[in-house]
Scaffold this motif. Structure first.
Motif, mmCIF file in Angstrom:
data_model
loop_
_atom_site.group_PDB
_atom_site.id
_atom_site.type_symbol
_atom_site.label_atom_id
_atom_site.label_comp_id
_atom_site.label_asym_id
_atom_site.label_seq_id
_atom_site.Cartn_x
_atom_site.Cartn_y
_atom_site.Cartn_z
ATOM 1 N N CYS A 138 0.811 -1.213 0.000
ATOM 2 C CA CYS A 138 0.000 0.000 0.000
ATOM 3 C C CYS A 138 0.845 1.265 0.000
ATOM 4 O O CYS A 138 0.328 2.353 -0.221
ATOM 5 C CB CYS A 138 -0.953 -0.005 1.197
ATOM 6 N N ILE A 139 2.145 1.162 0.227
ATOM 7 C CA ILE A 139 3.022 2.333 0.268
ATOM 8 C C ILE A 139 3.958 2.283 -0.929
ATOM 9 O O ILE A 139 4.675 1.311 -1.126
ATOM 10 C CB ILE A 139 3.841 2.365 1.572
ATOM 11 N N LYS A 140 3.954 3.323 -1.713
ATOM 12 C CA LYS A 140 4.810 3.410 -2.895
ATOM 13 C C LYS A 140 5.923 4.425 -2.642
ATOM 14 O O LYS A 140 5.683 5.493 -2.093
ATOM 15 C CB LYS A 140 3.997 3.856 -4.111
ATOM 16 N N HIS A 141 7.138 4.060 -3.046
ATOM 17 C CA HIS A 141 8.282 4.950 -2.912
ATOM 18 C C HIS A 141 8.802 5.339 -4.293
ATOM 19 O O HIS A 141 8.741 4.549 -5.228
ATOM 20 C CB HIS A 141 9.409 4.270 -2.130
ATOM 21 N N LYS A 142 9.338 6.535 -4.372
ATOM 22 C CA LYS A 142 9.961 6.960 -5.608
ATOM 23 C C LYS A 142 11.303 6.243 -5.745
ATOM 24 O O LYS A 142 12.025 6.082 -4.758
ATOM 25 C CB LYS A 142 10.207 8.470 -5.602
ATOM 26 N N PRO A 143 11.667 5.822 -6.936
ATOM 27 C CA PRO A 143 12.964 5.154 -7.104
ATOM 28 C C PRO A 143 14.114 6.154 -6.966
ATOM 29 O O PRO A 143 13.984 7.325 -7.323
ATOM 30 C CB PRO A 143 12.883 4.573 -8.519
ATOM 31 N N ASN A 144 15.225 5.671 -6.427
ATOM 32 C CA ASN A 144 16.463 6.450 -6.280
ATOM 33 C C ASN A 144 16.284 7.718 -5.460
ATOM 34 O O ASN A 144 16.856 8.760 -5.768
ATOM 35 C CB ASN A 144 17.047 6.788 -7.651
ATOM 36 N N THR A 145 15.503 7.650 -4.389
ATOM 37 C CA THR A 145 15.331 8.797 -3.498
ATOM 38 C C THR A 145 15.765 8.455 -2.086
ATOM 39 O O THR A 145 15.209 8.957 -1.117
ATOM 40 C CB THR A 145 13.864 9.267 -3.482
ATOM 41 N N GLU A 146 16.772 7.607 -1.942
ATOM 42 C CA GLU A 146 17.219 7.181 -0.634
ATOM 43 C C GLU A 146 17.958 8.310 0.069
ATOM 44 O O GLU A 146 18.775 9.008 -0.522
ATOM 45 C CB GLU A 146 18.155 5.969 -0.721
ATOM 46 N N ILE B 96 15.949 5.926 4.476
ATOM 47 C CA ILE B 96 14.565 6.283 4.251
ATOM 48 C C ILE B 96 14.376 6.631 2.780
ATOM 49 O O ILE B 96 15.340 6.965 2.084
ATOM 50 C CB ILE B 96 14.104 7.458 5.142
ATOM 51 N N LYS B 97 13.134 6.547 2.314
ATOM 52 C CA LYS B 97 12.833 6.842 0.917
ATOM 53 C C LYS B 97 11.690 7.845 0.859
ATOM 54 O O LYS B 97 10.877 7.941 1.781
ATOM 55 C CB LYS B 97 12.445 5.579 0.161
ATOM 56 N N GLU B 98 11.596 8.550 -0.246
ATOM 57 C CA GLU B 98 10.536 9.526 -0.423
ATOM 58 C C GLU B 98 9.280 8.842 -0.971
ATOM 59 O O GLU B 98 9.366 7.946 -1.803
ATOM 60 C CB GLU B 98 11.003 10.601 -1.424
ATOM 61 N N PHE B 99 8.124 9.265 -0.469
ATOM 62 C CA PHE B 99 6.853 8.721 -0.949
ATOM 63 C C PHE B 99 6.504 9.282 -2.296
ATOM 64 O O PHE B 99 6.894 10.383 -2.670
ATOM 65 C CB PHE B 99 5.714 9.057 0.016
ATOM 66 N N GLU B 100 5.721 8.526 -3.059
ATOM 67 C CA GLU B 100 5.224 9.018 -4.358
ATOM 68 C C GLU B 100 4.065 9.961 -4.148
ATOM 69 O O GLU B 100 3.333 9.893 -3.226
ATOM 70 C CB GLU B 100 4.767 7.851 -5.240
#
Length: 139
Positions: free
Chosen positions: A49-57, A135-139
Motif C-alpha cells: 500500500c506504500i509506494k516509494h519513488k525510485p532512487n530517493t534514498e 529512508i525513501k521519499e513517498f510518491e
C-alpha cells in the motif's frame, strides 16, 4: 460462585482456540499467494500500500534513536557518523575513558563505550549508540 466463573472462562478459552484455528487456516491460504509477488532488497520489507519513488534514498544519522541529520550517500553518512562520534567523545565525555567500536553484525552501527575515570571500581558500559537508517521519499 468462583467455580462457576472458572467453568465459563474455560468455555470461552475453547471458543477462542477454535476461532484462532479457523483464522490460522485462512491465513495460511492467503500467505501462499502473497509470497510470490514480493521483491525487494535484503532485509527490507515492502508494503504494497506504500509506494516509494525510485532512487530517493536518504541516509539518516540516529543518535540514541533520535534523528540528527541526513546525507545523500551511504559513504558520506558513515563518515559523518564517525566524525560526530569523535566530537561527542572529545567535547561531552571528558570524564570518561571511552572507546568507539563498530557493531560486529552491522557496519552502520557505532557504540561509544566507556567508564568514569575517577571511580574505584570501573566497568564499561555503552554510553551512546549511533546508527544509520535508510529512508525513501513517498510518491
Amino acid at each position: 460462585m468462583l467455580w462457576g466463573y472458572l467453568d465459563t472462562s474455560v468455555e470461552i478459552d475453547k471458543k477462542e482456540e477454535k476461532e484462532e484455528e479457523e483464522d490460522g487456516d485462512e491465513g495460511e491460504e492467503r500467505g501462499d499467494e502473497g509470497e510470490e509477488g514480493e521483491e525487494g532488497e535484503e532485509g527490507e520489507e515492502e508494503m504494497p500500500c506504500i509506494k516509494h519513488k525510485p532512487n530517493t534514498e536518504k541516509y539518516v544519522l540516529m543518535i540514541a534513536d533520535d534523528p540528527h541529520g541526513y546525507c545523500n550517500s551511504l559513504e558520506d553518512a558513515r563518515e559523518m557518523m564517525w566524525t560526530v562520534a569523535r566530537r561527542i567523545v572529545a567535547v561531552y565525555l571528558p570524564d570518561y575513558n571511552t572507546t568507539i567500536s563498530q557493531s560486529n553484525s552491522k557496519e552502520d552501527t557505532l557504540y561509544v563505550e566507556g567508564h568514569r575515570r575517577m571511580f574505584f571500581i570501573a566497568y564499561n558500559r555503552i554510553l551512546i549508540t549511533m546508527r544509520i537508517t535508510c529512508i525513501k521519499e513517498f510518491e
